[in-house]
Enzyme design. Structure first.
Site, PDB file in Angstrom:
ATOM      1  N   TYR A  17      38.072   3.443 -36.174  1.00 60.30           N
ATOM      2  CA  TYR A  17      37.925   4.383 -35.069  1.00 60.30           C
ATOM      3  C   TYR A  17      36.634   5.188 -35.236  1.00 60.30           C
ATOM      4  CZ  TYR A  17      38.605   8.443 -32.101  1.00 60.30           C
ATOM      5  OH  TYR A  17      38.412   9.435 -31.177  1.00 60.30           O
ATOM      6  N   GLU A  39      44.108  12.366 -27.348  1.00 64.10           N
ATOM      7  CA  GLU A  39      43.943  13.715 -27.883  1.00 64.10           C
ATOM      8  C   GLU A  39      45.125  14.602 -27.486  1.00 64.10           C
ATOM      9  OE1 GLU A  39      41.925  14.374 -30.186  1.00 64.10           O
ATOM     10  OE2 GLU A  39      40.607  12.649 -29.987  1.00 64.10           O
ATOM     11  N   TRP A  47      45.915  12.621 -36.646  1.00 61.17           N
ATOM     12  CA  TRP A  47      45.220  11.574 -35.906  1.00 61.17           C
ATOM     13  C   TRP A  47      45.713  10.205 -36.351  1.00 61.17           C
ATOM     14  CZ3 TRP A  47      43.455  11.042 -31.468  1.00 61.17           C
ATOM     15  CH2 TRP A  47      42.645   9.970 -31.123  1.00 61.17           C
TER      16      TRP A  47
END
Length: 186
Positions: A17, A39, A47
């Protein structure tokens, strides 16, 4: 030896990512929508948790196709809440559908990206930071965009979520100066 931002060194998914998406300028509305949703899902979570569930989110939300997500109903929301492969937070899931509707019903179709990038003068903001503790959780810009998004009907777009979104979509570049992906090292 590859040098990455500190947060991106723990797992291959985080590395991928970081190396291929984070802080890269994104203008495609469907991709921007996906990043905004991810998000939103992260709020209060790690995350890594979001990345682990990303494929299931993509499946359940038609790869974040705006038109299809905007057309989802209460029946779809009930189905989503029963899926253990995603983050089953009713408010976050409902916000995904709502936010797709906001973008689909934009005054000029296809202009969400233009509207968003106008906040930064179509140029990513570069924060030349040397350590993770120098990266802010939010900024005045994120607070301003958050307020403007809420005025337009977006949900679950607080300033911290918006700042993370700005980073994810490349409107803000917070790669550490020591990171191979920092603009100074490209």
């Amino acid at each position: 030896m590859v040098k990455r931002c500190d947060w991106a060194t723990k797992t291959p998914a985080m590395q991928l990512y970081h190396d291929t998406e984070w802080c890269r300028p994104e203008h495609d509305e469907q991709k921007l929508f996906e990043l905004l949703c991810l998000e939103t899902y992260q709020a209060g979570l790690s995350w890594q948790t979001v990345l682990n569930k990303r494929a299931a989110f993509q499946r359940d939300f038609y790869h974040f196709d705006l038109t299809q997500v905007a057309a989802m109903s209460a029946v779809d929301l009930t189905r989503l809440l029963a899926d253990p492969e995603i983050i089953r937070n009713r408010l976050k899931l409902a916000a995904t559908i709502n936010n797709a509707q906001v973008i689909v019903n934009w005054p000029k179709p296809g202009q969400f990206s233009t509207w968003l990038w106008d906040f930064v003068g179509n140029q990513p903001i570069r924060h030349a930071v040397t350590s993770a503790d120098q990266v802010p959780a939010t900024t005045d810009l994120a607070r301003h965009i958050s307020r403007e998004m809420k005025k337009r009907g977006f949900k679950f777009v607080g300033p911290t979520t918006v700042y993370s979104f700005l980073q994810a979509a490349g409107l803000v570049n917070d790669h550490l100066l020591t990171c191979d992906w920092a603009p100074e090292n490209q």
